[in-house]
Design a protein around this motif. Sequence first.
Motif, mmCIF file in Angstrom:
data_model
loop_
_atom_site.group_PDB
_atom_site.id
_atom_site.type_symbol
_atom_site.label_atom_id
_atom_site.label_comp_id
_atom_site.label_asym_id
_atom_site.label_seq_id
_atom_site.Cartn_x
_atom_site.Cartn_y
_atom_site.Cartn_z
ATOM 1 N N PRO A 88 -0.878 -3.003 -7.006
ATOM 2 C CA PRO A 88 -0.269 -2.842 -8.335
ATOM 3 C C PRO A 88 0.508 -4.080 -8.803
ATOM 4 O O PRO A 88 0.665 -4.283 -9.996
ATOM 5 N N LEU A 89 0.975 -4.893 -7.862
ATOM 6 C CA LEU A 89 1.771 -6.069 -8.258
ATOM 7 C C LEU A 89 0.951 -7.358 -8.203
ATOM 8 O O LEU A 89 1.489 -8.435 -8.435
ATOM 9 N N HIS A 90 -0.330 -7.236 -7.871
ATOM 10 C CA HIS A 90 -1.172 -8.424 -7.661
ATOM 11 C C HIS A 90 -0.460 -9.395 -6.721
ATOM 12 O O HIS A 90 -0.264 -10.569 -7.015
ATOM 13 N N PHE A 91 -0.071 -8.842 -5.593
ATOM 14 C CA PHE A 91 0.741 -9.577 -4.627
ATOM 15 C C PHE A 91 -0.140 -10.490 -3.780
ATOM 16 O O PHE A 91 -1.222 -10.098 -3.336
ATOM 17 N N LYS A 92 0.387 -11.684 -3.560
ATOM 18 C CA LYS A 92 -0.325 -12.712 -2.800
ATOM 19 C C LYS A 92 -1.010 -12.169 -1.533
ATOM 20 O O LYS A 92 -0.350 -11.632 -0.652
ATOM 21 N N GLU A 93 -2.309 -12.305 -1.484
ATOM 22 C CA GLU A 93 -3.133 -11.978 -0.306
ATOM 23 C C GLU A 93 -3.099 -10.523 0.135
ATOM 24 O O GLU A 93 -3.540 -10.183 1.228
ATOM 25 N N TYR A 94 -2.549 -9.629 -0.730
ATOM 26 C CA TYR A 94 -2.496 -8.221 -0.323
ATOM 27 C C TYR A 94 -3.912 -7.644 -0.207
ATOM 28 O O TYR A 94 -4.239 -6.987 0.779
ATOM 29 N N ASP A 95 -4.733 -7.953 -1.187
ATOM 30 C CA ASP A 95 -6.117 -7.458 -1.185
ATOM 31 C C ASP A 95 -6.847 -7.816 0.106
ATOM 32 O O ASP A 95 -7.469 -6.969 0.741
ATOM 33 N N SER A 96 -6.745 -9.083 0.490
ATOM 34 C CA SER A 96 -7.485 -9.531 1.670
ATOM 35 C C SER A 96 -6.889 -8.928 2.943
ATOM 36 O O SER A 96 -7.622 -8.599 3.877
ATOM 37 N N LYS A 97 -5.557 -8.750 2.978
ATOM 38 C CA LYS A 97 -4.932 -8.138 4.162
ATOM 39 C C LYS A 97 -5.370 -6.682 4.295
ATOM 40 O O LYS A 97 -5.619 -6.198 5.396
ATOM 41 N N LEU A 98 -5.435 -6.005 3.167
ATOM 42 C CA LEU A 98 -5.890 -4.607 3.176
ATOM 43 C C LEU A 98 -7.330 -4.523 3.676
ATOM 44 O O LEU A 98 -7.637 -3.721 4.568
ATOM 45 N N GLU A 172 3.987 -3.952 -1.970
ATOM 46 C CA GLU A 172 4.024 -3.026 -3.104
ATOM 47 C C GLU A 172 5.431 -2.927 -3.683
ATOM 48 O O GLU A 172 5.727 -2.010 -4.473
ATOM 49 N N GLY A 173 6.301 -3.856 -3.279
ATOM 50 C CA GLY A 173 7.630 -3.974 -3.875
ATOM 51 C C GLY A 173 8.391 -2.660 -3.953
ATOM 52 O O GLY A 173 8.453 -1.894 -2.989
ATOM 53 N N LEU A 174 8.969 -2.402 -5.125
ATOM 54 C CA LEU A 174 9.785 -1.202 -5.330
ATOM 55 C C LEU A 174 8.994 0.087 -5.131
ATOM 56 O O LEU A 174 9.561 1.106 -4.758
ATOM 57 N N LEU A 175 7.693 0.030 -5.398
ATOM 58 C CA LEU A 175 6.874 1.233 -5.217
ATOM 59 C C LEU A 175 6.915 1.667 -3.754
ATOM 60 O O LEU A 175 6.932 2.860 -3.447
ATOM 61 N N SER A 176 6.963 0.688 -2.844
ATOM 62 C CA SER A 176 7.097 1.009 -1.417
ATOM 63 C C SER A 176 8.491 1.542 -1.110
ATOM 64 O O SER A 176 8.643 2.533 -0.392
ATOM 65 N N LEU A 177 9.495 0.864 -1.665
ATOM 66 C CA LEU A 177 10.881 1.296 -1.405
ATOM 67 C C LEU A 177 11.045 2.769 -1.781
ATOM 68 O O LEU A 177 11.676 3.544 -1.057
ATOM 69 N N MET A 178 10.450 3.155 -2.912
ATOM 70 C CA MET A 178 10.624 4.523 -3.399
ATOM 71 C C MET A 178 9.978 5.563 -2.491
ATOM 72 O O MET A 178 10.299 6.749 -2.573
ATOM 73 N N GLN A 179 9.078 5.122 -1.614
ATOM 74 C CA GLN A 179 8.479 6.064 -0.664
ATOM 75 C C GLN A 179 9.536 6.587 0.308
ATOM 76 O O GLN A 179 9.401 7.681 0.854
ATOM 77 N N MET A 180 10.577 5.804 0.525
ATOM 78 C CA MET A 180 11.684 6.282 1.371
ATOM 79 C C MET A 180 12.334 7.511 0.738
ATOM 80 O O MET A 180 12.632 8.492 1.414
ATOM 81 N N ALA A 181 12.562 7.442 -0.579
ATOM 82 C CA ALA A 181 13.174 8.569 -1.294
ATOM 83 C C ALA A 181 12.205 9.745 -1.344
ATOM 84 O O ALA A 181 12.576 10.895 -1.124
ATOM 85 N N LYS A 182 10.933 9.428 -1.624
ATOM 86 C CA LYS A 182 9.922 10.484 -1.752
ATOM 87 C C LYS A 182 9.778 11.266 -0.449
ATOM 88 O O LYS A 182 9.787 12.495 -0.446
ATOM 89 N N THR A 183 9.646 10.549 0.681
ATOM 90 C CA THR A 183 9.440 11.227 1.964
ATOM 91 C C THR A 183 10.707 11.974 2.414
ATOM 92 O O THR A 183 10.609 13.046 3.012
ATOM 93 N N SER A 184 11.879 11.413 2.092
ATOM 94 C CA SER A 184 13.132 12.093 2.459
ATOM 95 C C SER A 184 13.290 13.374 1.656
ATOM 96 O O SER A 184 13.762 14.391 2.168
ATOM 97 N N ALA A 185 12.891 13.328 0.368
ATOM 98 C CA ALA A 185 12.972 14.517 -0.478
ATOM 99 C C ALA A 185 12.006 15.581 0.028
ATOM 100 O O ALA A 185 12.328 16.774 0.064
ATOM 101 N N MET B 319 6.353 8.816 -7.787
ATOM 102 C CA MET B 319 6.431 7.359 -7.654
ATOM 103 C C MET B 319 5.418 6.841 -6.639
ATOM 104 O O MET B 319 5.276 7.391 -5.549
ATOM 105 N N GLY B 320 4.770 5.753 -7.001
ATOM 106 C CA GLY B 320 3.747 5.168 -6.133
ATOM 107 C C GLY B 320 2.458 4.978 -6.919
ATOM 108 O O GLY B 320 2.243 5.616 -7.950
ATOM 109 N N ARG B 321 1.632 4.044 -6.461
ATOM 110 C CA ARG B 321 0.344 3.785 -7.109
ATOM 111 C C ARG B 321 -0.740 3.741 -6.030
ATOM 112 O O ARG B 321 -0.603 3.021 -5.038
ATOM 113 N N PHE B 322 -1.785 4.558 -6.226
ATOM 114 C CA PHE B 322 -2.902 4.556 -5.273
ATOM 115 C C PHE B 322 -4.116 5.147 -5.979
ATOM 116 O O PHE B 322 -3.997 5.628 -7.110
#
Lengths: 293, 328
Positions: A88-98, A172-185, B319-322
């Motif tokens: 989602p952020l077009h982050f350097k080399e994320y595509d190739s790492k995935l 995935e920047g903030l989208l990853s950070l928010m997974q902490m809140a999502k999983t805790s909820a 929240m999240g994109r996939f």
Amino acid sequence: MPPDGWFRRKSKFAPAPAAQIVAQVPDGVAIKCAQCSEIIFTKDFEKNLKVCPHCGSHHRLTAAERIAYTVDEGSWVELFANLRSVDPLHFKEYDSKLAKSVQVTGLGDGFVVGTAAVSGLPLVLGVSDFRFMGGSMGSVAGEKVARAMEEGIARRLPVVLFTASGGARMQEGLLSLMQMAKTSAAAARLAEAKLPYIVVMTDATMAGVLASYASLGDIHLAEPGALIGFAGARVVAQATVQKPPEDYQTAEWQLGRGQIDSIVPRRDLPQTLATLLSLLTGRASVNTGGLNG
Amino acid sequence: MASLNVLDFEKSIAELDENLSKLHQIVEDRNNPQNKPDLAGQIAELEEHRTALLSALFANLTPWDKVLLARHVKRPYTLDYVGAIFEDWTELHGDRMFADDGAIVAGLAKLDGQPVAVIGHQKGRDLKQRQQRNFGSARPEGFRKAGRIMQMAAKFGIPVVTLIDTAAAAADIAADERGISEAIARSMFEMATLPVPIVSIIIGEGGSGGALGIAVADRVLMLEHAVYSVIPPEGCAAILWRDPERKSDAAAALNLTAQRALELCIIDDIVPEPLGGAHRDWAESAESVKAALLQSLRPLTGIPAPTLVAQRYEKFRRMGRFTELEGV
């Protein structure tokens, strides 16, 4: 200089350097324990659930191995296998790492969820595969953890998660950070539904994963020697004046600090899980033979 | 004059400010009455020039400029806002278990007459304060104090306001020993089901888990030049390029600005800062924050607790994109 023959003769009886033996055996027949450097025949290593027979070091497992070592044969049904990461952020080399992680692991994502049974006791199981970008939690892993818990609630099943992660997925920047809140909820909802939630911390469980769903179980188990901590060694060194103790951030150290209920050797994990699930749910376990029997 | 308090990109403004203050001084100097008329024109011109320059500078800030602004030592901190926004502020200390963490302040106060619980990270300005506040990096006790105050707020039906301003949670051995990970996780876990309205505003740095640990709210706001990030840009650069000096590249890659956070649906609104940043006008900043808090809290106060908690769950759940492949 002593005559050449002296040491050569002696070396016949002395243990040869590990590399030498590895060089002599065909590929894949033996491995060297990264912990104690002893040579282990692959056959023995796998029979011993990838625990070094010499030093007891618990080597990391793939998600498939973990599932095979844990659940009743034929009971595993994978869920949500069609979820894939995007960039989602077009982050350097994320595509190739995935792409590389998908290729190496054969998995769609580093977090695998399904239903299964342990000694006949049904459960929702989630397993993290450290080979997939260090088990890092991006949108997919967070979504799968939340869905695993929601599945537990929907089916009135206990949830057992095996953690192995370097933390949140930077790419995935903030989208990853928010997974902490999502999983805790989601863990909070599971708790409200009064369903058992057991976390098994394996090597390594760090940062954003330890600081969210991994630390919210009713029961926290860990494998011997697993690295478990908040910040990586370099960050800790910057923040702390004194030298960390030898066993800092090991499962044993965390046990002593009150963060873990019990350290369980890999061979005993299925039985321990069955006993705990039986105690928490009131259901009787059955002897299913194999590892669990 | 060079100053530690002036960022590189602000230097042209600082020079103008200096000239302006010299002119103002001359005007105020009553021994020089005949110069007054000439200077008024000059001052007006300079001020106009300054406004134009500030507008131009702040219209083109890079993500790294924003990081520097968010960390600006003159930027108002939590207690600066608390003093300007709330009435009857009563600070409450300690986690009842181990210690009082100076990096998180908590207490009760009134916002426009309405009782609220206020919790926020607190940074220090001088060396002594910084030590006392642990540079705004909360220890486990800080999160546990926050949790205690939030539970009390829930008990008495009082809304919660949190102000976020931290580089990161404490990462030293002592924090790990006392369960910093568990403290952050527990705080998010409890906020997820807290039966009262919660509004969070990132006023400076929103540093990863240390920030999110007290920001699981119904409404999440960000000041215009605040930043919110999964990892500090320096750390990201060290991992990506093995070179912490490429922090500005990392800041861009991390999408840590309020504008991007809004586009990614991580936050609900951006709160405007005075022209040139919050540090140029504390009073105007406080007014802006107060208005935003009131505007966010008002529609939440009438919602029944179960609905409120369900909506909060859905908010973070989404929240999240996939993608979901078909036929797998």
